[in-house]
Scaffold this active site. Structure first.
Site: not given
Length: 527
Positions: A277-280, A282, A284-285, A390
């Site tokens: 569902i995404g990446s951040g 740190f 992949v999510v 953050d």
């Protein structure tokens, strides 16, 4: 001044019976002191409080019976307060571990022990005992409004109106906390006679000096539930009688602090990966499921991107942070590489993407409601003495009910990427940072307040990049010279003043999150 002394003794013969004995009789010796000696003696007693105390006891017993040399018995220890209270379940809860107890909505339970703030030991009416999440129950007292379906504790005016319009029933109503401390607000939905328009009216429930509750002073009631019950049958000044209570009760299960009591490590075999569902920052999510029935977000941490050992210890602390406006951390998987972080799943994803994808479709009241949600979560972190470090729209998530929650709080400390912690690097959030952070790396709750002001700017610009035409170095120079972000066209002056107050050069000059929440709530009630 005369001092009395009991230190000298005389021997006397006792002739009261045939068996004579020698007794010691205490003789009081009196000593007269001059004025200078008296002052000196008083000074000595002040310097030696133990001596003054002893002299006081001696004087009080003069001419009386000598006190017993036996020490008095110590007082009995106080009995611990009885924690056994009756509670009512707000939601259904299925046991996750052998020591858990099932909850059924609206059923009563007895609390036996409060193991920690988030997990309590309870007993049901059949005698079964086990651990339950404390945020799934509330004390079963008539004066406790949380047992009633019509009461919503944590809800904004905009969220209230959205719920009422979804139901669209004549006389639908919600009771919520008012912006005035100690009072409540009834929000009522009604349709016009021609059925082409609808409106929502808000009425404040007040309390008079004698402790009675009222909407209009002609009708007084000893409690809020009795007031509601009366207006369910009589409009009595309202636009409509209260016909249909609208509640979230049982419809949306809140996240628990961990999957069970003191369970922070999650077995990876219990996780099923559904889709990416995404990446951040740190890694992949993924959307996943825990034990095939609880939806979760699974963050895979890239090796070398985080100080893992330090974070694991911090995760145990972060799991104890539990609030309706924080994305709940459920636990971590450490038995394999990469390390997994398992959190509550938020259906509508990242706030930044949500704003950009719906540009031009979101009402100002909804934008303000989002800011209220975030401020409420940050006020909780502030009370808990926890710093986010953050705070930005990219680190907030949106639920299916459009409730915004704060994510990734505290995780910036464990990033190993030098660019992230360098003010010259692209990944460092310079555009959200106050001067004391990019000059001295000094974080506090007040540095989070600065970031919140920038986040509000993101919300009311529907996802624009702050200082979009400036490099990080230019931003540092501009902020240091007193430059601030402009007012978004969707933000009224009252909102921009709140943003601007967050950007005071000195941390002491910025408001607290508690103060910000109060101001935003007052603004929301006037829109």
């Amino acid at each position: 001044m005369i001092l009395s002394s009991y230190s000298s003794f005389q021997s006397v013969l006792c002739c009261c019976c045939c068996r004579c004995s020698v007794q010691k009789r205490q003789v009081r010796t009196q000593i007269s002191l001059s004025r200078e000696e008296e002052l000196s003696e008083k000074h000595s007693q002040r310097q030696r409080p133990w001596f003054a105390k002893l002299m006081g006891k001696t004087q009080s017993n003069r001419g009386g019976v000598q006190p017993s040399k036996r020490k008095p018995l110590p007082p009995l220890p106080q009995e611990p307060p009885d924690e056994r209270i009756q509670v009512k379940a707000l939601y259904d809860f299925l046991p996750r571990e052998p020591g858990n107890l099932a909850l059924k909505r609206a059923e009563e339970y007895l609390i036996l022990e409060r193991c920690d703030p988030h997990w309590w030991k309870a007993r049901d009416r059949f005698g079964n005992e086990g651990l339950i999440p404390s945020n799934y129950v509330t004390e079963n007292r008539l004066a406790n409004l949380e047992i009633y379906e019509w009461y919503h504790k944590n809800i904004t005016r905009n969220q209230t109106e959205r719920l009422l319009r979804q139901e669209a029933k004549e006389g639908a109503f919600i009771v919520r906390d008012s912006r005035h401390l100690g009072s409540y607000t009834i929000s009522v939905f009604t349709r016009a006679r021609r059925h082409t328009q609808s409106s929502i009216k808000h009425y404040q429930i007040k309390k008079n000096d004698s402790g009675q509750w009222y909407i209009t002073e002609r009708h007084l009631f000893p409690s809020v539930p009795e007031l509601i019950q009366y207006h369910q049958y009589n409009a009595a000044g309202l636009i409509s009688r209260l016909r249909y209570p609208i509640g979230l009760l049982g419809s949306c299960l809140p996240a628990t602090s961990g999957f069970s009591y003191e369970k922070w490590e999650i077995d990876p075999s219990e996780l099923a990966f559904v889709k990416e569902i995404g990446s951040g920052q740190f890694g992949v999510v993924h959307l996943g499921e825990w034990r095939a029935h609880i939806p979760v977000a699974i963050k895979a941490i890239n090796e070398g991107s985080m100080s893992e050992e330090d974070f694991i210890e911090e995760a145990k602390v972060m799991m104890k942070l539990s609030h309706s406006r924080l994305v709940q951390l459920y636990g971590v998987c450490i038995q394999q590489k990469p390390l997994y972080i398992v959190t509550e799943f938020m259906e509508n994803g990242c706030l930044l993407d949500y704003l950009r994808e719906r540009k031009g479709q979101l009402q100002k009241a909804l934008l303000l409601s989002m800011c209220q949600d975030i401020c409420e979560g940050m006020a909780y972190l502030e009370r808990s003495c926890y710093i986010h470090r953050d705070l930005a729209a990219r680190n907030c998530l949106v639920s299916s009910a459009c409730v915004v929650k704060i994510s990734d709080f505290g995780m910036a400390r464990y990033v190993l990427d030098d660019e992230y912690i360098s003010s010259s690097g692209a990944k460092f959030p310079v555009k959200w940072c106050p001067p004391e952070v990019f000059h001295f790396n000094k974080y506090s709750s007040k540095s989070d307040v600065w970031s919140f002001g920038v986040l509000m700017w993101e919300v009311f610009t529907e996802g624009k990049m702050p200082f979009e035409n400036k490099s990080n170095l230019q931003v540092v120079e501009a902020i240091s010279q007193g430059f601030r972000l402009y007012r978004p066209h969707l933000a009224p002056m009252t909102i921009y003043r709140v943003m601007y107050s967050c950007w005071h050069e000195s941390p002491k000059g910025r408001p607290t999150f508690a103060e910000l929440l109060q101001v935003l709530t007052e603004i929301a009630e006037t829109w």
